[in-house]
Design a protein around this motif. Structure first.
Motif, mmCIF file in Angstrom:
data_model
loop_
_atom_site.group_PDB
_atom_site.id
_atom_site.type_symbol
_atom_site.label_atom_id
_atom_site.label_comp_id
_atom_site.label_asym_id
_atom_site.label_seq_id
_atom_site.Cartn_x
_atom_site.Cartn_y
_atom_site.Cartn_z
ATOM 1 N N LYS A 54 16.663 -17.764 25.773
ATOM 2 C CA LYS A 54 17.822 -18.101 26.259
ATOM 3 C C LYS A 54 17.803 -19.588 26.019
ATOM 4 O O LYS A 54 18.843 -20.213 25.439
ATOM 5 C CB LYS A 54 18.138 -17.605 27.502
ATOM 6 C CG LYS A 54 18.071 -16.234 27.714
ATOM 7 C CD LYS A 54 18.476 -15.662 29.031
ATOM 8 C CE LYS A 54 17.586 -16.106 30.167
ATOM 9 N NZ LYS A 54 16.254 -15.303 29.973
ATOM 10 N N SER A 55 16.823 -20.468 27.037
ATOM 11 C CA SER A 55 17.012 -21.853 26.809
ATOM 12 C C SER A 55 16.572 -22.417 25.480
ATOM 13 O O SER A 55 17.498 -23.371 25.159
ATOM 14 C CB SER A 55 15.928 -22.343 27.757
ATOM 15 O OG SER A 55 15.956 -21.752 29.018
ATOM 16 N N VAL A 56 15.868 -21.783 24.573
ATOM 17 C CA VAL A 56 15.860 -22.177 23.357
ATOM 18 C C VAL A 56 17.067 -22.259 22.489
ATOM 19 O O VAL A 56 17.662 -23.390 21.966
ATOM 20 C CB VAL A 56 14.694 -21.541 22.429
ATOM 21 C CG1 VAL A 56 14.564 -21.865 20.910
ATOM 22 C CG2 VAL A 56 13.407 -21.806 23.316
ATOM 23 N N PHE A 58 21.238 -28.174 32.229
ATOM 24 C CA PHE A 58 19.963 -27.324 31.892
ATOM 25 C C PHE A 58 19.685 -26.789 33.278
ATOM 26 O O PHE A 58 19.943 -26.911 34.414
ATOM 27 C CB PHE A 58 18.838 -28.695 31.828
ATOM 28 C CG PHE A 58 19.178 -29.213 30.116
ATOM 29 C CD1 PHE A 58 18.763 -28.604 28.965
ATOM 30 C CD2 PHE A 58 19.803 -30.291 30.209
ATOM 31 C CE1 PHE A 58 19.281 -28.903 27.819
ATOM 32 C CE2 PHE A 58 20.090 -30.830 29.158
ATOM 33 C CZ PHE A 58 19.838 -30.329 27.495
ATOM 34 N N GLU A 59 18.508 -25.814 32.854
ATOM 35 C CA GLU A 59 18.088 -25.100 34.085
ATOM 36 C C GLU A 59 17.349 -25.941 35.012
ATOM 37 O O GLU A 59 17.032 -25.765 36.221
ATOM 38 C CB GLU A 59 17.281 -23.953 33.702
ATOM 39 C CG GLU A 59 16.098 -24.177 32.788
ATOM 40 C CD GLU A 59 15.416 -22.851 32.092
ATOM 41 O OE1 GLU A 59 14.798 -22.962 31.181
ATOM 42 O OE2 GLU A 59 15.589 -21.749 32.641
ATOM 43 N N ASP A 60 16.572 -26.917 34.656
ATOM 44 C CA ASP A 60 15.795 -28.037 35.263
ATOM 45 C C ASP A 60 16.558 -28.923 35.294
ATOM 46 O O ASP A 60 16.551 -30.282 34.573
ATOM 47 C CB ASP A 60 14.614 -28.111 34.713
ATOM 48 C CG ASP A 60 13.699 -29.190 35.126
ATOM 49 O OD1 ASP A 60 14.108 -29.464 36.422
ATOM 50 O OD2 ASP A 60 12.911 -29.872 34.491
ATOM 51 N N LEU A 109 25.862 -23.500 29.934
ATOM 52 C CA LEU A 109 25.256 -23.812 31.491
ATOM 53 C C LEU A 109 24.126 -22.755 31.345
ATOM 54 O O LEU A 109 23.832 -21.651 31.268
ATOM 55 C CB LEU A 109 26.307 -23.089 32.396
ATOM 56 C CG LEU A 109 27.726 -23.924 32.362
ATOM 57 C CD1 LEU A 109 28.622 -23.149 33.270
ATOM 58 C CD2 LEU A 109 27.568 -25.220 32.685
ATOM 59 N N ASP A 110 23.022 -23.514 31.426
ATOM 60 C CA ASP A 110 21.600 -22.680 31.380
ATOM 61 C C ASP A 110 21.337 -22.321 32.742
ATOM 62 O O ASP A 110 20.613 -23.135 33.368
ATOM 63 C CB ASP A 110 20.649 -23.496 30.676
ATOM 64 C CG ASP A 110 19.357 -22.549 30.322
ATOM 65 O OD1 ASP A 110 19.264 -21.644 30.926
ATOM 66 O OD2 ASP A 110 18.395 -23.230 29.566
ATOM 67 N N ASP A 111 21.449 -21.153 33.308
ATOM 68 C CA ASP A 111 21.194 -20.528 34.551
ATOM 69 C C ASP A 111 21.572 -21.729 35.781
ATOM 70 O O ASP A 111 20.614 -21.796 36.603
ATOM 71 C CB ASP A 111 19.866 -20.372 34.271
ATOM 72 C CG ASP A 111 19.162 -19.236 35.532
ATOM 73 O OD1 ASP A 111 20.500 -18.474 36.014
ATOM 74 O OD2 ASP A 111 18.258 -18.842 35.608
HETATM 75 MG MG LIG Z 1 15.501 -20.702 30.235
#
Ligand SMILES: [Mg+2]
Ligand SMILES: Nc1ncnc2c1ncn2[C@@H]1O[C@H](COP(=O)(O)OP(=O)(O)OP(=O)(O)O)[C@@H](O)[C@H]1O
Length: 603
Positions: A400-402, A441-443, A520-522
Motif C-alpha cells: 500500500k505504501s509503495v 505519510f504513515e510515518d 492518506l497513508d494510514d
Molecule cells: Mg504502509
C-alpha cells in the motif's frame, strides 16, 4: 526506508577512484574568486623569492662591508635585508587573509550545491546511502578539498620551484658542495615517497571510518528512545566504541607513520650538514669559497629542508583531496533516475488511472535479494474518477505504501503507467505533479521549525484562514494550546508531540496543499476513537472535493471511501463498494473482522 542487507551496512559502494579528474571538475568553483587567487599566487611567489634572496644578501653583507669593515655599506645592506624580511612577513599575512576568504567561499559554494543535489536525488539514492556518510562528505571531505585548494596546491607548485631554483643556485655557488646536497636529496625524496604511499592508504581508511562514526552518532541521536527503552545503552555504546576505536587506531597509525618519517627527515639533513660544514671549512681554508658564500650556502641548504619535507605531506594532502573529491563526485554523479517531464500545467480534474502498474525496488547489488520474485507491485489496474475516494485495504506488507509513493513519483513505476487526467505522470514536471498530489505519510515527519512553517511546507502562500481551516479539518486544534500557538517550534521530528498529534499535523499539511489528489497513508491510525470520528467526519467534507486515495486498516476509515480496492501480495484482487466486498470476499472480511462493529454487521 532501509536496504535489506546481510552485511553490516557499508553503503554506499566504495567510491570510484577517478584520480585527479573529480578534483579538476571542482575547479570551476574557483572562477568567481579568480582575482583573489591570482593576486594571492603572485604574492606567494614574491615571498618565496624573498626567502631565496635573503641568504644572498647575507653573503653580500659578509663578503662586502663586514670583511672590509665598511660601516656605511653595512647600514645600507643591513637595512635592505631588514626591509626584505619585513616585506616577506607582510606578504605572508596578506596571502593568508586572501586565501581564507577565497577558499572558504569555494567550500561554501560546493557545499550548497551538494545540498541542492541531495534534495533532488531520488528516494532510491537516499535508501542506499547512510546519512552519516552524507554528513561526513558534506562536512569533512569538503574541508579537505578547501585545505588543498587554499594551500596544498599552491605550495606544491611553490616548493617545487623553490627546490629547483635553490639547487641551481647552490650548484652555481660552489659545485662540489652543491653535488653533496643534490646527492642527499635523493634518499630524502625516496623516503618521502615511501611514507606518502603508506600515509595515503591510512588517510583514505580514516576518512571512511569517520563516516561510520558520524552515522553511528546520528542514528544514536535519532533512535535514543528505542535504545533507552530496551535498556541497551551498553550495546549501543559497544557498537560505537568499536567504530570509534577503529578510527582511533587508524589515526594513531597515521601518527606513527609520520613520526618515523619526521625522524628520518631530521637525520638526513643533519648528516648532510656535517659533510657540508667539513668540506666547506676546508674549501674556505683553501680560499676556494668566501666565508660569505659558505654562510649563504648553508642557510640556503637548510631552507631546502622544509620544502622537501613538506612534499610528503603535500602529496598526501593532494591524495586526500583527490579521495575527498571522488567521494563528493559520487554524490554529484549519483543517477538521478526521476526526471522532470515537460508539462507544466497543473491537472485540475483529478482523474487517476493506473494501468498495469508494476514496481520493483532497484536491485542493490546481486547479494541483496528482495522477496520472492522481487516485485513489490504487479499488474495493478484501477481508475479513480475525479472527486471519488478509493480506499486501499491490504494486509501489512502488501504494497500500500509503495503504491502511495508511486503517485507522487517518489519512485517511478517499473512497468505500466500512472495517468493523471490522461497525462502520464512522467510527462509532468515534478513541481507540477507534486502540487497536484499531496501525501500524508504513515510515518509523519515534522521538521524543527514552527507549527505554521511545518504546515505551510506544502503551500507556502496559504493564508491564515486556510491554515485555520486545515487545522480544523484535521482536528489539530491542540496547536492553539501550545506555548506560542502556531509559532511554537516543534522539536526535531516533532518529538515533543504525541504520535496522534504528529499525524494530525501531517494530515493538516497535506490538506493545506489543496491538491487535486489527496493521498492518506494510514493517517488516522494513532487516533483515539473519538478524535478519529471527528477527523473522519471533517475529512468526509474535504474528500468530497478532491480525488482521494486512503490507505485504511480500520472499517471506520474505509467508510470515507466510495469504493475499496483490496491489495494482496502487490496486486489488486478485488474492487468494489465496501458492502460488496464484505459480502463477497472472505479475505476482505477477514482483514476487517477484528473491528467489532463490522464483525457484528457481517451477513
Ligand atoms: Mg504502509
Ligand atoms: N525501500 C525498500 N526497498 C526494498 N523493499 C521495500 C522497500 N520499502 C518497502 N519494501 C517492501 O515492499 C513491500 C511492500 O511494502 P509497503 O510499505 O508498501 O507495505 P504496506 O502495505 O504499506 O504495509 P503496512 O500496512 O505495514 O504499512 C514489503 O514487502 C517491503 O518489504
Amino acid at each position: 526506508m532501509t536496504r535489506i542487507s546481510r552485511e553490516p551496512a557499508i553503503s554506499p559502494p566504495p567510491s570510484k577512484q577517478r584520480g585527479s579528474s573529480s578534483l579538476v571538475r571542482l575547479l570551476p568553483y574557483l572562477l568567481p574568486y579568480r582575482w583573489r587567487w591570482i593576486v594571492m599566487s603572485v604574492i606567494a611567489l614574491a615571498s618565496t623569492g624573498a626567502t631565496i634572496v635573503i641568504p644572498l644578501m647575507t653573503r653580500a653583507v659578509i663578503d662586502g662591508p663586514i670583511r672590509n669593515q665598511d660601516q656605511q655599506g653595512l647600514w645600507v645592506l643591513g637595512a635592505a635585508a631588514m626591509g626584505i624580511g619585513v616585506t616577506e612577513a607582510a606578504l605572508w599575512f596578506i596571502r593568508r587573509w586572501l586565501v581564507a576568504r577565497a577558499t572558504l567561499g569555494v567550500e561554501a559554494d560546493i557545499r550548497k550545491d551538494l545540498y541542492a543535489r541531495l534534495q533532488i536525488l531520488p528516494m532510491s539514492f537516499h535508501g542506499q546511502w547512510q546519512s552519516g556518510q552524507l554528513l561526513s562528505r558534506v562536512m569533512n571531505d569538503l574541508s579537505a578539498i578547501r585545505q588543498f585548494l587554499s594551500f596544498g596546491l599552491l605550495f606544491l607548485v611553490l616548493n617545487g620551484i623553490q627546490i629547483v631554483v635553490v639547487t641551481a643556485i647552490l650548484l652555481s655557488m660552489y659545485w662540489p658542495l652543491g653535488v653533496v646536497v643534490v646527492v642527499s636529496v635523493v634518499p630524502i625524496t625516496l623516503t618521502v615517497l615511501h611514507f606518502q604511499r603508506k600515509f595515503t592508504k591510512l588517510s583514505r581508511l580514516s576518512q571512511d571510518q569517520a563516516g561510520h562514526v558520524a552515522t553511528d552518532v546520528e542514528e544514536a541521536a535519532l533512535g535514543m528512545r528505542v535504545v533507552k527503552s530496551f535498556g541497551r545503552e551498553d550495546y549501543s555504546y559497544e557498537r560505537f566504541d568499536e567504530k570509534a576505536r577503529a578510527l582511533y587506531d587508524t589515526e594513531v597509525d597515521k601518527v606513527a607513520v609520520s613520526a618515523k618519517f619526521w625522524t628520518l627527515l631530521e637525520v638526513i639533513p643533519n648528516l648532510t650538514l656535517i659533510v657540508v660544514l667539513g668540506f666547506g671549512a676546508y674549501a674556505a681554508g683553501m680560499g676556494q669559497v668566501t666565508l660569505g658564500t659558505l654562510v649563504a650556502f648553508i642557510t640556503m641548504m637548510l631552507s631546502l629542508v622544509w620544502p622537501i619535507a613538506s612534499l610528503g605531506f603535500l602529496l598526501s594532502m593532494t591524495q586526500e583531496s583527490f579521495t575527498a573529491a571522488d567521494r563528493v563526485a559520487d554524490v554529484f554523479d549519483a543517477a538521478r533516475d526521476i526526471h522532470d517531464g515537460p508539462i507544466d500545467e497543473v491537472p485540475r480534474g483529478g482523474k487517476l488511472e493506473l494501468a498495469n502498474v508494476g514496481f520493483r525496488f532497484p536491485a542493490s547489488g546481486a547479494d541483496h535479494p528482495t522477496d520472492s520474485d522481487g516485485w513489490a507491485l504487479r499488474h495493478v489496474t484501477v481508475t479513480v474518477e475525479p472527486g471519488e475516494t478509493l480506499a486501499l485495504v491490504g494486509s501489512t506488507g502488501s504494497g500500500k505504501s509503495v503504491l502511495a509513493a508511486l503517485l507522487s513519483r517518489l519512485h517511478d513505476v517499473t512497468e505500466g503507467r500512472i495517468m493523471l487526467d490522461g497525462i502520464d505522470v512522467r510527462d509532468l514536471s515534478l513541481s507540477t505533479l507534486r502540487r497536484a498530489v499531496a501525501t500524508a505519510f504513515e510515518d509523519p515527519t515534522l521538521f524543527s521549525m514552527s507549527v505554521a512553517e511545518n504546515l505551510r511546507l506544502g503551500n507556502p502562500t496559504a493564508t491564515d484562514e486556510q491554515l485555520a481551516e486545515a487545522i480544523d479539518v484535521a482536528a489539530a486544534d491542540f496547536v492553539y494550546d501550545l506555548p506560542f500557538g502556531l509559532d511554537t517550534r516543534i522539536g526535531e521530528q516533532g518529538m515533543s508531540l504525541s504520535g496522534g498529534q504528529r499525524q494530525r499535523l501531517s494530515l493538516a499539511r497535506a490538506i493545506l496543499a489543496k491538491p487535486a489528489i489527496l493521498v492518506l497513508d494510514d493517517t488516522l491510525s494513532a487516533l483515539d476513537v473519538h478524535t478519529e470520528a471527528q477527523v473522519t467526519e471533517a475529512l468526509g467534507r474535504v474528500l468530497g472535493d478532491v480525488t482521494g486515495i486512503v490507505v485504511a486498516h480500520r472499517a471506520s476509515t474505509v467508510l470515507l471511501a466510495d469504493r475499496v480496492a483490496l491489495l494482496e501480495g502487490g496486486t489488486i484482487t478485488h474492487v468494489g463498494t465496501h458492502a460488496e466486498l464484505l459480502a463477497d470476499v472472505p479475505e476482505y472480511r477477514y482483514l476487517l473482522a477484528a473491528d467489532d462493529d463490522f464483525a457484528e454487521a457481517l451477513p
